[in-house]
Scaffold this motif. Sequence first.
Motif, mmCIF file in Angstrom:
data_model
loop_
_atom_site.group_PDB
_atom_site.id
_atom_site.type_symbol
_atom_site.label_atom_id
_atom_site.label_comp_id
_atom_site.label_asym_id
_atom_site.label_seq_id
_atom_site.Cartn_x
_atom_site.Cartn_y
_atom_site.Cartn_z
ATOM 1 N N VAL A 86 -3.977 -12.075 -9.952
ATOM 2 C CA VAL A 86 -2.511 -12.910 -9.493
ATOM 3 C C VAL A 86 -0.729 -12.142 -10.699
ATOM 4 O O VAL A 86 -0.324 -12.097 -10.249
ATOM 5 C CB VAL A 86 -2.690 -14.167 -9.595
ATOM 6 N N VAL A 87 -1.629 -12.161 -12.295
ATOM 7 C CA VAL A 87 -1.119 -11.934 -12.908
ATOM 8 C C VAL A 87 -0.132 -10.137 -13.084
ATOM 9 O O VAL A 87 0.849 -10.566 -12.673
ATOM 10 C CB VAL A 87 -1.552 -12.854 -14.524
ATOM 11 N N ASP A 88 -1.371 -9.218 -12.861
ATOM 12 C CA ASP A 88 -0.648 -7.952 -12.556
ATOM 13 C C ASP A 88 0.453 -8.171 -11.611
ATOM 14 O O ASP A 88 0.869 -7.598 -11.508
ATOM 15 C CB ASP A 88 -1.928 -7.381 -12.712
ATOM 16 N N GLU A 89 -0.524 -9.110 -10.469
ATOM 17 C CA GLU A 89 0.766 -8.721 -8.693
ATOM 18 C C GLU A 89 1.477 -9.391 -9.663
ATOM 19 O O GLU A 89 3.249 -8.904 -8.707
ATOM 20 C CB GLU A 89 -0.151 -9.992 -7.919
ATOM 21 N N LEU A 90 1.845 -10.262 -10.227
ATOM 22 C CA LEU A 90 3.336 -10.901 -9.961
ATOM 23 C C LEU A 90 4.017 -10.437 -11.681
ATOM 24 O O LEU A 90 5.475 -10.512 -11.168
ATOM 25 C CB LEU A 90 3.415 -12.823 -10.895
ATOM 26 N N GLU A 91 4.039 -9.677 -12.293
ATOM 27 C CA GLU A 91 4.323 -8.916 -13.496
ATOM 28 C C GLU A 91 5.466 -8.667 -13.524
ATOM 29 O O GLU A 91 6.768 -8.973 -14.260
ATOM 30 C CB GLU A 91 3.478 -8.435 -14.781
ATOM 31 N N GLU A 92 5.804 -7.944 -12.376
ATOM 32 C CA GLU A 92 7.121 -7.475 -12.534
ATOM 33 C C GLU A 92 8.010 -7.883 -12.194
ATOM 34 O O GLU A 92 9.423 -8.317 -12.086
ATOM 35 C CB GLU A 92 7.183 -5.878 -11.623
ATOM 36 N N LEU A 93 7.547 -8.918 -10.671
ATOM 37 C CA LEU A 93 8.175 -9.542 -10.037
ATOM 38 C C LEU A 93 9.102 -11.253 -10.547
ATOM 39 O O LEU A 93 10.640 -11.353 -10.876
ATOM 40 C CB LEU A 93 7.811 -10.557 -8.964
ATOM 41 N N MET A 94 7.981 -11.591 -11.989
ATOM 42 C CA MET A 94 8.927 -12.191 -12.900
ATOM 43 C C MET A 94 10.197 -11.844 -13.726
ATOM 44 O O MET A 94 10.085 -13.065 -13.793
ATOM 45 C CB MET A 94 7.647 -12.842 -13.435
ATOM 46 N N GLN A 95 9.753 -10.679 -13.504
ATOM 47 C CA GLN A 95 10.873 -10.180 -14.945
ATOM 48 C C GLN A 95 12.134 -9.896 -14.166
ATOM 49 O O GLN A 95 13.139 -10.691 -14.934
ATOM 50 C CB GLN A 95 10.621 -8.302 -15.369
ATOM 51 N N GLU A 96 11.916 -9.506 -12.778
ATOM 52 C CA GLU A 96 14.038 -9.785 -12.459
ATOM 53 C C GLU A 96 13.975 -11.586 -12.764
ATOM 54 O O GLU A 96 15.459 -11.496 -12.631
ATOM 55 C CB GLU A 96 12.980 -10.265 -10.759
ATOM 56 N N GLY A 97 13.316 -12.688 -12.903
ATOM 57 C CA GLY A 97 14.111 -13.702 -12.847
ATOM 58 C C GLY A 97 14.206 -14.643 -11.543
ATOM 59 O O GLY A 97 14.036 -13.936 -10.251
ATOM 60 N N GLY A 98 15.238 -15.295 -11.263
ATOM 61 C CA GLY A 98 15.133 -16.289 -10.141
ATOM 62 C C GLY A 98 13.865 -16.634 -9.277
ATOM 63 O O GLY A 98 14.080 -16.813 -8.040
ATOM 64 N N LYS A 99 12.850 -16.967 -10.047
ATOM 65 C CA LYS A 99 11.496 -17.363 -9.053
ATOM 66 C C LYS A 99 11.308 -18.565 -9.396
ATOM 67 O O LYS A 99 11.344 -19.311 -10.416
ATOM 68 C CB LYS A 99 10.857 -16.216 -9.791
#
Length: 189
Positions: free
Chosen positions: A76-89
């Motif tokens: 889960v952390v690997d899947e979301l890491e880049e997405l979370m970098q963007e912000g706005g989640k």
Amino acid sequence: MDSDSDQSDVPVMRARAWPNILITGTPGTGKTTTAASVAQACGLSHVEVGRIVKEKALHDGFDEEFSSYIINEDKVVDELEELMQEGGKVVDHHSCDFFPERWFDLVVVLRANNEVLYPRLEGRGYNKKKITENIECEIMDVVKLEAFDSYETDIIVELRSESVQDMEENIGRIEAWVENWRENNSNDE
């Protein structure tokens, strides 16, 4: 408290124009509804961890006894890491202690009295064992304690979520927080 301290190759969060918010709580406290509403009200993206776990098979099988997937936290952390970098989640999940601390600017712990929670869980068709486990978690403050063990106390807020009025007030409070965060933190895009 620093959930990132045991990792040698920890990604550094980039400056973001929008905050990341975690909405957590015992099942039945209104996480998904609140998160979706906050995302819509604030122009953010809703990340429903349970749905992603199922869709992307980020689990280690299915627990028949509790009728739930056995989440693989590393996947889960690997899947979301880049997405979370963007912000706005706006992330919603009932557990919060495995997410990296660096991801979130606000952690909301939703709470509900067991007299409200029990019928909500029954309405979902949960078996008695699953209902009992979740009620005990709420009584024992399990999710709240996880949050305070995993994140800085100044980013955690505990909110009641027992009625439509509570939910509307919570959404308004979080929306005001996002506006304040943007005024104080955003880099003009």
